[in-house]
Motif scaffolding. Structure first.
Motif, PDB file in Angstrom:
ATOM      1  N   THR A 107      34.520 -31.176  51.369  1.00  0.00           N
ATOM      2  CA  THR A 107      34.291 -30.154  50.351  1.00  0.00           C
ATOM      3  C   THR A 107      32.825 -30.129  49.924  1.00  0.00           C
ATOM      4  OG1 THR A 107      35.195 -29.295  48.269  1.00  0.00           O
ATOM      5  CG2 THR A 107      34.890 -31.678  48.388  1.00  0.00           C
ATOM      6  N   LEU A 108      32.500 -29.125  49.118  1.00  0.00           N
ATOM      7  CA  LEU A 108      31.116 -28.923  48.661  1.00  0.00           C
ATOM      8  C   LEU A 108      30.181 -28.741  49.861  1.00  0.00           C
ATOM      9  CD1 LEU A 108      31.117 -31.439  45.680  1.00  0.00           C
ATOM     10  CD2 LEU A 108      30.902 -28.960  45.490  1.00  0.00           C
ATOM     11  N   LEU A 117      28.402 -31.393  60.849  1.00  0.00           N
ATOM     12  CA  LEU A 117      28.483 -32.854  60.694  1.00  0.00           C
ATOM     13  C   LEU A 117      29.868 -33.276  60.202  1.00  0.00           C
ATOM     14  CD1 LEU A 117      24.992 -33.667  59.110  1.00  0.00           C
ATOM     15  CD2 LEU A 117      25.753 -34.142  61.440  1.00  0.00           C
ATOM     16  N   ALA A 118      30.415 -32.513  59.282  1.00  0.00           N
ATOM     17  CA  ALA A 118      31.755 -32.834  58.757  1.00  0.00           C
ATOM     18  C   ALA A 118      32.771 -32.820  59.891  1.00  0.00           C
ATOM     19  CB  ALA A 118      32.146 -31.833  57.677  1.00  0.00           C
ATOM     20  N   ALA A 119      32.674 -31.792  60.737  1.00  0.00           N
ATOM     21  CA  ALA A 119      33.609 -31.668  61.863  1.00  0.00           C
ATOM     22  C   ALA A 119      33.426 -32.835  62.824  1.00  0.00           C
ATOM     23  CB  ALA A 119      33.386 -30.336  62.571  1.00  0.00           C
ATOM     24  N   VAL A 126      36.990 -27.963  56.686  1.00  0.00           N
ATOM     25  CA  VAL A 126      35.732 -27.918  55.919  1.00  0.00           C
ATOM     26  C   VAL A 126      35.839 -26.767  54.935  1.00  0.00           C
ATOM     27  CG1 VAL A 126      34.148 -28.932  57.593  1.00  0.00           C
ATOM     28  CG2 VAL A 126      34.565 -26.478  57.651  1.00  0.00           C
ATOM     29  N   SER A 127      35.269 -26.975  53.764  1.00  0.00           N
ATOM     30  CA  SER A 127      35.346 -25.948  52.724  1.00  0.00           C
ATOM     31  C   SER A 127      33.957 -25.463  52.311  1.00  0.00           C
ATOM     32  CB  SER A 127      36.057 -26.502  51.488  1.00  0.00           C
ATOM     33  OG  SER A 127      37.418 -26.716  51.754  1.00  0.00           O
ATOM     34  N   VAL A 162      37.654 -20.985  53.436  1.00  0.00           N
ATOM     35  CA  VAL A 162      36.644 -20.347  52.584  1.00  0.00           C
ATOM     36  C   VAL A 162      37.014 -20.633  51.129  1.00  0.00           C
ATOM     37  CG1 VAL A 162      35.457 -18.211  51.991  1.00  0.00           C
ATOM     38  CG2 VAL A 162      36.301 -18.572  54.325  1.00  0.00           C
ATOM     39  N   ALA A 163      36.088 -21.278  50.416  1.00  0.00           N
ATOM     40  CA  ALA A 163      36.373 -21.734  49.051  1.00  0.00           C
ATOM     41  C   ALA A 163      35.416 -21.097  48.054  1.00  0.00           C
ATOM     42  CB  ALA A 163      36.261 -23.253  48.996  1.00  0.00           C
TER      43      ALA A 163
END
Ligand code: E4P
Length: 214
Positions: A107-108, A117-119, A126-127, A162-163
């Motif tokens: 998040t964020l 990088l998160a993936a 991922v948000s 999508v957040a």
């Protein structure tokens, strides 16, 4: 596109679920702080209402603490997905949790590099936060477009949620990017249902029905 609701309010979740459109839920510390009762009970209730991913966020600042919190949160229910803030410590936690079979939602996320990088670290979701980028005069949906394209080029399985959605136009734009999901506040879901011509049309049909002989 999957529809998640962005709230920790059980009544809102129950109502949205009854519409038959709910695929998941995202909570965060701010949303949980608005509700009465223990956060564990609230998360358990939410998981019993919605048969899909329910994000619950860790608040520790180091990977060790995040992993410990994540283990406790995942024990609440099998629907729980661990929300981990984007950071080096967060990435270490996601990497370790993936090895334990615990799904994470990073998040964020405010840039395509963070999403990539998160993936790579192993996030299941991922948000990217569009509303908060719009708030600082950066078109939030542009980064969603880029993330969706990068993930598609490299067949990355991490899902894009999508957040920080603020209005119904955000939802349309999110759907047009091809993102996997949008997490939407209850108020915006209600706005999506409504159209003034639908309201007028229902009133007119009802008025005319009064004239029909029984
Ligand atoms: C996402 O998972 C977050 O809970 C949320 O979308 C944040 O939205 P906000 O920017 O309106 O607080």
């Amino acid at each position: 596109m999957k529809i998640f609701i962005d709230t920790a309010n059980v009544e809102e979740i129950r109502e949205a679920a009854s519409l038959g459109v709910l695929d998941g839920v995202t909570t965060n510390p701010t949303l949980l702080s608005k509700e009465q009762g223990s956060f564990r009970d609230i998360l358990k209730q939410i998981c019993e209402i919605v048969d899909g991913p329910v994000s619950a966020e860790v608040v520790a600042s180091d990977a060790e603490g995040m992993v410990a919190e994540a283990r406790e949160l995942s024990a609440i229910h099998s629907n729980i997905v661990i929300k981990v803030p984007m950071s080096k410590e967060g990435m270490k936690a996601v990497h370790r949790l993936k090895q334990e079979g615990i799904r994470c939602n990073m998040t964020l996320v405010f840039s395509p590099n963070q999403a990539l990088l998160a993936a790579k670290a192993g996030a299941a979701f991922v948000s990217p936060f569009v509303g908060r980028l719009d708030d600082i005069s950066h078109i939030g949906m542009e980064i969603v477009d880029q993330i969706v394209e990068i993930f598609s080029i490299y067949d990355i399985e991490t899902q894009v949620i999508v957040a920080s959605i603020r209005n119904p136009l955000h939802v349309i734009d999110a759907a047009l990017t091809g993102a996997d999901a949008a997490t939407i506040p209850f108020k915006v879901i209600e706005q999506m249902v409504k159209h003034p011509l639908t309201t007028i049309g229902i009133e007119r049909f009802l008025a005319d029905w009064q004239k029909v002989r029984q």
